[in-house]
Design an enzyme around this catalytic site. Sequence first.
Site, PDB file in Angstrom:
ATOM      1  N   SER A   1      56.798  57.161  61.584  1.00 50.73           N
ATOM      2  CA  SER A   1      56.294  58.517  61.791  1.00 50.73           C
ATOM      3  C   SER A   1      55.826  59.184  60.508  1.00 50.73           C
ATOM      4  O   SER A   1      55.868  58.606  59.433  1.00 50.73           O
ATOM      5  CB  SER A   1      57.339  59.412  62.460  1.00 50.73           C
ATOM      6  OG  SER A   1      58.396  59.688  61.547  1.00 50.73           O
TER       7      SER A   1
ATOM      8  N   THR B   1      50.316  57.007  63.734  1.00 50.11           N
ATOM      9  CA  THR B   1      51.752  57.148  63.894  1.00 50.11           C
ATOM     10  C   THR B   1      51.986  58.366  64.779  1.00 50.11           C
ATOM     11  O   THR B   1      51.106  58.745  65.548  1.00 50.11           O
ATOM     12  CB  THR B   1      52.450  57.239  62.513  1.00 50.11           C
ATOM     13  OG1 THR B   1      53.859  57.191  62.702  1.00 50.11           O
ATOM     14  CG2 THR B   1      52.052  58.460  61.732  1.00 50.11           C
ATOM     15  N   TYR B   2      53.146  58.988  64.674  1.00 49.27           N
ATOM     16  CA  TYR B   2      53.438  60.190  65.451  1.00 49.27           C
ATOM     17  C   TYR B   2      54.076  61.225  64.543  1.00 49.27           C
ATOM     18  O   TYR B   2      54.660  60.904  63.505  1.00 49.27           O
ATOM     19  CB  TYR B   2      54.342  59.868  66.646  1.00 49.27           C
ATOM     20  CG  TYR B   2      55.665  59.250  66.262  1.00 49.27           C
ATOM     21  CD1 TYR B   2      56.803  60.035  66.108  1.00 49.27           C
ATOM     22  CD2 TYR B   2      55.773  57.881  66.047  1.00 49.27           C
ATOM     23  CE1 TYR B   2      58.017  59.461  65.745  1.00 49.27           C
ATOM     24  CE2 TYR B   2      56.975  57.304  65.690  1.00 49.27           C
ATOM     25  CZ  TYR B   2      58.096  58.099  65.542  1.00 49.27           C
ATOM     26  OH  TYR B   2      59.289  57.536  65.176  1.00 49.27           O
TER      27      TYR B   2
ATOM     28  N   GLY C   1      58.699  54.860  57.257  1.00 48.44           N
ATOM     29  CA  GLY C   1      58.631  53.487  57.738  1.00 48.44           C
ATOM     30  C   GLY C   1      57.629  52.645  56.972  1.00 48.44           C
ATOM     31  O   GLY C   1      57.309  52.916  55.812  1.00 48.44           O
ATOM     32  N   ALA C   2      57.122  51.620  57.642  1.00 49.45           N
ATOM     33  CA  ALA C   2      56.220  50.660  56.999  1.00 49.45           C
ATOM     34  C   ALA C   2      54.975  51.318  56.411  1.00 49.45           C
ATOM     35  O   ALA C   2      54.410  50.832  55.432  1.00 49.45           O
ATOM     36  CB  ALA C   2      55.819  49.575  57.999  1.00 49.45           C
ATOM     37  N   ALA C   3      54.557  52.450  56.989  1.00 48.19           N
ATOM     38  CA  ALA C   3      53.379  53.161  56.481  1.00 48.19           C
ATOM     39  C   ALA C   3      53.573  53.637  55.045  1.00 48.19           C
ATOM     40  O   ALA C   3      52.597  53.925  54.348  1.00 48.19           O
ATOM     41  CB  ALA C   3      53.047  54.335  57.393  1.00 48.19           C
TER      42      ALA C   3
END
Length: 130
Positions: free
Chosen positions: A25, A57-58, A73-75
């Site tokens: 996110s 993403t959100y 996260g991965a982002a």
Amino acid sequence: MRRILFKSKIHRATVTQADLDYEGSVTIDRDLLRAADIVENEKVAVWNITQGTRLETYALEGEAGSGVICINGAAAHLNKPGDLVILATFAEVEEAEVANWKPTVVFVDKDNRVVPGQTKEIPGPQRRSA
């Protein structure tokens, strides 16, 4: 027929944090979410101006007034603190509504505070010639 149109964006926000260990996110200051008409859990495109990366993403709601833009996260591999990003959303719109559709554009300063009164984008060639 329904069309997917640009709904809203936060333009040139500065990434304040990148948390690789979070599930995913983007955490966004609640004041910015409200100004841009973005709700928690809404799908958000993250376009990184600095790195040239794009991802989806959100949204998660961050503390109001904090200026937080935290990529989770991965982002976090693609977005670092200090990077400039555009956070955009889209909506399905009925054909009858398309002609009158008006997206919400929020401009922010270097601290991710809304710039009052600046709501209209100027297309690139016009901006450069001004």
